[in-house]
Scaffold this motif. Structure first.
Motif, PDB file in Angstrom:
ATOM      1  N   ASN A 169       0.798  -1.225   0.000  1.00 51.85           N
ATOM      2  CA  ASN A 169       0.000   0.000   0.000  1.00 51.85           C
ATOM      3  C   ASN A 169       0.832   1.278   0.000  1.00 51.85           C
ATOM      4  O   ASN A 169       0.273   2.375   0.047  1.00 51.85           O
ATOM      5  CB  ASN A 169      -0.971   0.038   1.189  1.00 51.85           C
ATOM      6  CG  ASN A 169      -1.979  -1.087   1.138  1.00 51.85           C
ATOM      7  OD1 ASN A 169      -2.547  -1.373   0.079  1.00 51.85           O
ATOM      8  ND2 ASN A 169      -2.184  -1.757   2.257  1.00 51.85           N
ATOM      9  N   ARG A 170       2.153   1.138  -0.080  1.00 57.77           N
ATOM     10  CA  ARG A 170       2.995   2.338  -0.174  1.00 57.77           C
ATOM     11  C   ARG A 170       3.125   2.768  -1.627  1.00 57.77           C
ATOM     12  O   ARG A 170       3.363   1.933  -2.499  1.00 57.77           O
ATOM     13  CB  ARG A 170       4.382   2.073   0.401  1.00 57.77           C
ATOM     14  CG  ARG A 170       5.291   3.290   0.233  1.00 57.77           C
ATOM     15  CD  ARG A 170       6.724   3.026   0.591  1.00 57.77           C
ATOM     16  NE  ARG A 170       7.591   4.052   0.051  1.00 57.77           N
ATOM     17  CZ  ARG A 170       8.909   4.070   0.140  1.00 57.77           C
ATOM     18  NH1 ARG A 170       9.525   3.094   0.763  1.00 57.77           N
ATOM     19  NH2 ARG A 170       9.608   5.052  -0.398  1.00 57.77           N
ATOM     20  N   ASP A 207      10.742   8.265  -9.804  1.00 51.08           N
ATOM     21  CA  ASP A 207      12.150   8.535  -9.494  1.00 51.08           C
ATOM     22  C   ASP A 207      12.680   7.543  -8.450  1.00 51.08           C
ATOM     23  O   ASP A 207      13.826   7.079  -8.543  1.00 51.08           O
ATOM     24  CB  ASP A 207      12.326   9.966  -8.976  1.00 51.08           C
ATOM     25  CG  ASP A 207      12.194  11.000 -10.084  1.00 51.08           C
ATOM     26  OD1 ASP A 207      12.328  10.605 -11.266  1.00 51.08           O
ATOM     27  OD2 ASP A 207      11.947  12.175  -9.780  1.00 51.08           O
ATOM     28  N   GLU A 208      11.857   7.216  -7.437  1.00 50.04           N
ATOM     29  CA  GLU A 208      12.278   6.236  -6.441  1.00 50.04           C
ATOM     30  C   GLU A 208      12.535   4.875  -7.081  1.00 50.04           C
ATOM     31  O   GLU A 208      13.533   4.215  -6.788  1.00 50.04           O
ATOM     32  CB  GLU A 208      11.197   6.078  -5.367  1.00 50.04           C
ATOM     33  CG  GLU A 208      11.137   7.163  -4.328  1.00 50.04           C
ATOM     34  CD  GLU A 208      10.093   6.854  -3.284  1.00 50.04           C
ATOM     35  OE1 GLU A 208      10.473   6.535  -2.147  1.00 50.04           O
ATOM     36  OE2 GLU A 208       8.884   6.909  -3.609  1.00 50.04           O
ATOM     37  N   VAL A 251      10.231   2.973 -16.429  1.00 51.50           N
ATOM     38  CA  VAL A 251       9.412   2.479 -15.317  1.00 51.50           C
ATOM     39  C   VAL A 251       8.022   2.129 -15.817  1.00 51.50           C
ATOM     40  O   VAL A 251       7.481   1.057 -15.525  1.00 51.50           O
ATOM     41  CB  VAL A 251       9.333   3.523 -14.187  1.00 51.50           C
ATOM     42  CG1 VAL A 251       8.382   3.053 -13.085  1.00 51.50           C
ATOM     43  CG2 VAL A 251      10.711   3.800 -13.611  1.00 51.50           C
ATOM     44  N   ASP A 252       7.419   3.043 -16.581  1.00 58.60           N
ATOM     45  CA  ASP A 252       6.081   2.794 -17.118  1.00 58.60           C
ATOM     46  C   ASP A 252       6.067   1.554 -18.007  1.00 58.60           C
ATOM     47  O   ASP A 252       5.115   0.758 -17.957  1.00 58.60           O
ATOM     48  CB  ASP A 252       5.595   4.010 -17.912  1.00 58.60           C
ATOM     49  CG  ASP A 252       5.484   5.261 -17.058  1.00 58.60           C
ATOM     50  OD1 ASP A 252       5.194   5.130 -15.863  1.00 58.60           O
ATOM     51  OD2 ASP A 252       5.692   6.362 -17.583  1.00 58.60           O
ATOM     52  N   ASP A 253       7.108   1.390 -18.813  1.00 54.76           N
ATOM     53  CA  ASP A 253       7.168   0.219 -19.697  1.00 54.76           C
ATOM     54  C   ASP A 253       7.245  -1.071 -18.893  1.00 54.76           C
ATOM     55  O   ASP A 253       6.590  -2.066 -19.219  1.00 54.76           O
ATOM     56  CB  ASP A 253       8.377   0.309 -20.626  1.00 54.76           C
ATOM     57  CG  ASP A 253       8.233   1.404 -21.673  1.00 54.76           C
ATOM     58  OD1 ASP A 253       7.085   1.814 -21.932  1.00 54.76           O
ATOM     59  OD2 ASP A 253       9.253   1.854 -22.222  1.00 54.76           O
ATOM     60  N   LEU A 254       8.044  -1.070 -17.811  1.00 57.93           N
ATOM     61  CA  LEU A 254       8.181  -2.269 -16.992  1.00 57.93           C
ATOM     62  C   LEU A 254       6.874  -2.581 -16.266  1.00 57.93           C
ATOM     63  O   LEU A 254       6.455  -3.740 -16.203  1.00 57.93           O
ATOM     64  CB  LEU A 254       9.321  -2.096 -15.992  1.00 57.93           C
ATOM     65  CG  LEU A 254       9.675  -3.350 -15.191  1.00 57.93           C
ATOM     66  CD1 LEU A 254      11.178  -3.528 -15.102  1.00 57.93           C
ATOM     67  CD2 LEU A 254       9.084  -3.284 -13.797  1.00 57.93           C
ATOM     68  N   ILE A 255       6.210  -1.555 -15.735  1.00 55.08           N
ATOM     69  CA  ILE A 255       4.926  -1.771 -15.063  1.00 55.08           C
ATOM     70  C   ILE A 255       3.903  -2.322 -16.051  1.00 55.08           C
ATOM     71  O   ILE A 255       3.104  -3.220 -15.713  1.00 55.08           O
ATOM     72  CB  ILE A 255       4.413  -0.453 -14.438  1.00 55.08           C
ATOM     73  CG1 ILE A 255       5.346   0.009 -13.311  1.00 55.08           C
ATOM     74  CG2 ILE A 255       2.982  -0.619 -13.924  1.00 55.08           C
ATOM     75  CD1 ILE A 255       5.396  -0.916 -12.122  1.00 55.08           C
ATOM     76  N   TRP A 271      -1.755   8.670  -9.896  1.00 50.41           N
ATOM     77  CA  TRP A 271      -1.645   9.626 -10.981  1.00 50.41           C
ATOM     78  C   TRP A 271      -0.752  10.805 -10.611  1.00 50.41           C
ATOM     79  O   TRP A 271      -0.868  11.380  -9.535  1.00 50.41           O
ATOM     80  CB  TRP A 271      -3.032  10.124 -11.394  1.00 50.41           C
ATOM     81  CG  TRP A 271      -3.878   9.010 -11.958  1.00 50.41           C
ATOM     82  CD1 TRP A 271      -4.948   8.406 -11.373  1.00 50.41           C
ATOM     83  CD2 TRP A 271      -3.673   8.333 -13.196  1.00 50.41           C
ATOM     84  NE1 TRP A 271      -5.423   7.390 -12.164  1.00 50.41           N
ATOM     85  CE2 TRP A 271      -4.660   7.333 -13.296  1.00 50.41           C
ATOM     86  CE3 TRP A 271      -2.746   8.482 -14.234  1.00 50.41           C
ATOM     87  CZ2 TRP A 271      -4.760   6.482 -14.393  1.00 50.41           C
ATOM     88  CZ3 TRP A 271      -2.847   7.631 -15.337  1.00 50.41           C
ATOM     89  CH2 TRP A 271      -3.845   6.651 -15.394  1.00 50.41           C
ATOM     90  N   GLY A 272       0.147  11.136 -11.543  1.00 47.56           N
ATOM     91  CA  GLY A 272       1.059  12.246 -11.330  1.00 47.56           C
ATOM     92  C   GLY A 272       2.194  11.933 -10.378  1.00 47.56           C
ATOM     93  O   GLY A 272       2.991  12.814 -10.049  1.00 47.56           O
ATOM     94  N   PHE A 273       2.290  10.668  -9.920  1.00 48.54           N
ATOM     95  CA  PHE A 273       3.321  10.334  -8.934  1.00 48.54           C
ATOM     96  C   PHE A 273       4.033   9.035  -9.286  1.00 48.54           C
ATOM     97  O   PHE A 273       5.204   9.041  -9.612  1.00 48.54           O
ATOM     98  CB  PHE A 273       2.693  10.221  -7.546  1.00 48.54           C
ATOM     99  CG  PHE A 273       3.692   9.983  -6.441  1.00 48.54           C
ATOM    100  CD1 PHE A 273       4.515  11.002  -5.991  1.00 48.54           C
ATOM    101  CD2 PHE A 273       3.808   8.726  -5.857  1.00 48.54           C
ATOM    102  CE1 PHE A 273       5.445  10.786  -4.973  1.00 48.54           C
ATOM    103  CE2 PHE A 273       4.729   8.491  -4.845  1.00 48.54           C
ATOM    104  CZ  PHE A 273       5.549   9.532  -4.404  1.00 48.54           C
ATOM    105  N   GLY A 274       3.323   7.914  -9.225  1.00 46.55           N
ATOM    106  CA  GLY A 274       3.976   6.634  -9.465  1.00 46.55           C
ATOM    107  C   GLY A 274       3.012   5.472  -9.352  1.00 46.55           C
ATOM    108  O   GLY A 274       1.915   5.507  -9.912  1.00 46.55           O
TER     109      GLY A 274
END
Length: 237
Positions: free
Chosen positions: A178-179, A184-185, A202-206, A222-225
């Motif tokens: 839930n974190r 960037d992290e 990151v988006d591609d891996l997710i 949204w807008g974060f990660g």
């Protein structure tokens, strides 16, 4: 201990010969091919630990080969190319290469970059293997089960094949339910703080994880990660 195997993919025989000589002097086992098509055949028989890859190849170009490798594994890739425009470097990195070196280059510098990429690869694998062991025999109702000792992933009781970086990201999420992690992290924790490139990786891996594990509650913030929404009984890490 098995020596690292490095594959050199370049249609210039002089470059292949020079790079091979320097890498062999460093103690690496080398395999040289002149096209991406030959590299695909090599991958099936030798499973190189790192690719030194030219972009301008006859037939399939290096970008497409890099994309194909990244669909299957996180094996380090170092691109060498006469194309030194920033857009070419960014494209290579966003497709999943670990480094980009423009021609003409110093063979000693290439060896140093190969050494660094393989050290990073070893550290990443060591972190994964040093995590606590978890039993893989879990109830089929669980959406996500990680066997960290054997680096295996199960969803609804069925094993799902994932790459090293996919496993590392799933481990990170499962250890912090839930974190929300920023892009960037995730870049720093998974790719390393010396990674140069866009957070689009990151988006591609997710996206690849969601395609393979469509039932797990991996949410976009949204807008974060991203975060793994972990209701009791849905997963075990």
């Amino acid at each position: 201990m098995r020596p690292f195997h490095v594959a050199i993919v370049d249609d210039d025989p002089n470059i292949r010969q020079i790079v091979e000589a320097y890498l062999q002097k460093e103690g690496y086992v080398t395999h040289c091919v002149e096209s991406a098509e030959c590299a695909i055949q090599l991958k099936e028989t030798e499973s190189p630990d790192l690719w030194v890859l030219d972009i301008m190849l006859p037939g399939m170009n290096g970008y497409e080969f890099c994309r194909r490798i990244r669909k299957e594994s996180e094996t380090p890739i170092i691109i060498i190319s006469a194309r030194d425009e920033e857009v070419d470097k960014i494209l290579g990195l966003e497709l999943g290469s670990d480094d980009y070196l423009t021609k003409p280059f110093s063979p000693r510098e290439l060896v140093a970059r190969v050494n660094r990429a393989l050290r990073r690869w070893e550290r990443m694998n060591s972190r994964i293997e040093s995590t606590h062991a978890h039993k893989s025999e879990q109830p089929a109702s669980q959406l996500l089960v990680l066997d960290k000792e054997r680096r295996m992933v199960f969803s609804l009781g069925v094993e799902v094949e994932v790459t090293a970086k996919e496993f590392q990201v799933l481990s990170l999420f499962s250890e912090h339910p839930n974190r929300a992690f920023s892009r960037d992290e995730l870049l720093t924790l998974v790719w390393g703080d010396d990674y140069f490139g866009s957070d689009r990786v990151v988006d591609d891996l997710i996206r690849r994880i969601r395609k393979k594990l469509e039932h797990i509650p991996l949410e976009t913030v949204w807008g974060f990660g991203y975060r793994l929404r972990a209701a009791e009984g849905n997963w075990e890490g």
